[in-house]
Design a protein around this motif. Structure first.
Motif, short mmCIF file in Angstrom:
data_model
loop_
_atom_site.label_atom_id
_atom_site.label_comp_id
_atom_site.label_asym_id
_atom_site.label_seq_id
_atom_site.Cartn_x
_atom_site.Cartn_y
_atom_site.Cartn_z
N LEU A 10 -0.06 4.51 4.19
CA LEU A 10 -0.24 5.95 3.50
C LEU A 10 -0.93 6.83 3.16
O LEU A 10 -2.35 6.82 3.35
N GLN A 30 -0.46 -0.97 1.63
CA GLN A 30 0.54 0.07 1.81
C GLN A 30 -0.90 1.46 2.74
O GLN A 30 -0.49 2.03 2.29
N LEU A 50 2.28 1.41 -7.96
CA LEU A 50 2.06 0.86 -5.38
C LEU A 50 2.29 -0.54 -6.08
O LEU A 50 3.09 -1.07 -4.37
N ASP A 91 5.61 6.76 0.35
CA ASP A 91 5.38 7.22 1.95
C ASP A 91 4.55 8.82 1.62
O ASP A 91 3.47 9.02 2.92
#
Length: 262
Positions: free
Chosen positions: A217, A214, A182, A188
């Protein structure tokens, strides 16, 4: 695919129980059935005959079903054969290893027609391609991080995801490996197991939401956990959706459609 196209192996030490299972299968339209009484016979048949599904009891005079499952999963030519357990065993610790090994169903003994119908439908879903149709994504371009410490479970989940059109899958064997990935890559979707050594799914979710960069997510948590308190705690960490093991294709399809389109 129709049920009458399926080729099954029934592994059961009791002659009476085999007859009962085969009778139920015939009522489902399945007539291509071979039989085995023990692990040795079953593995020999599986190794030399193409099969769409193996349904097995738990205990035999020459071992347990988990030994048969591991032998099959470690043989590259038959490793992807769907496996279903039919057993009166209800102790969580005895069933957990099967859930982690990617079985398609755990049927109680005695099972009902509805139990068997669900398992057969799952088998047919697993053997066919049913690509997700998404409005906002090209499903084949969705970047998935799959995290599970069981190689067999990863293989099963990956197969289900591939059949749904999710082809860009990066695998991590545990939460710590997932965190490294990560930090270096964009994804996605994260599909992660809950029970893992060192960094579990809950801790991984916490990292994604607060430290990863992120935080948006979507996270699908796959778990065999049955403790309501634990499940509630997982949800509070920011999991987008949860899914039980065994990982059933039709259920997964509905969940993924919802979380990827919202």
């Amino acid at each position: 695919m129709n049920p009458n196209e399926l080729s099954l192996l029934v592994v059961e030490p009791s002659d009476l129980q085999r007859k009962i299972i085969i009778k139920e299968l015939k009522q489902q339209g399945i007539t291509k059935v071979v039989e085995a009484k023990n692990i040795t016979q079953a593995y020999d048949i599986a190794e030399h005959n193409p099969l769409d599904l193996i349904t097995s009891a738990m205990y035999f005079d020459d071992g347990e079903a988990l030994e048969l499952l591991h032998k099959i999963r470690n043989n590259p030519t038959i490793a992807s054969t769907p496996f279903m357990l039919v057993s009166s065993e209800d102790r969580r610790e005895h069933l957990e290893a099967f859930k982690q090994s990617g079985v398609i169903a755990l049927l109680p003994k005695p099972f009902t027609s509805s139990h068997l119908t669900t398992a057969i439908d799952t088998t047919m879903d697993l053997l066919s391609t049913d690509e997700l149709e998404l409005e906002y994504f090209d499903v084949r371009e969705v970047r998935v991080l799959l995290v599970d410490d069981s190689r067999m479970a990863r293989n099963h989940i990956k197969r289900v995801l591939n059949n749904l059109g999710l082809l860009k899958i990066t695998e991590a064997a545990d939460g710590s490996e997932a965190i490294k990935l990560l930090k270096e890559n964009m994804f996605d979707l994260v599909v992660t197991d809950y029970n893992m050594p060192e960094i579990n799914g809950k801790e991984l979710t916490r990292f994604i939401r607060s430290e990863s960069g992120q935080s948006h997510l979507p996270i699908l948590m796959v778990t065999s956990e049955s403790n309501d308190t634990h499940l509630a705690n997982i949800l509070t960490e920011g999991v987008t959706a949860m899914c039980d093991k065994p990982f059933e294709p039709e259920n997964v399809k509905k969940i993924l459609y919802k979380i990827l389109e919202d």
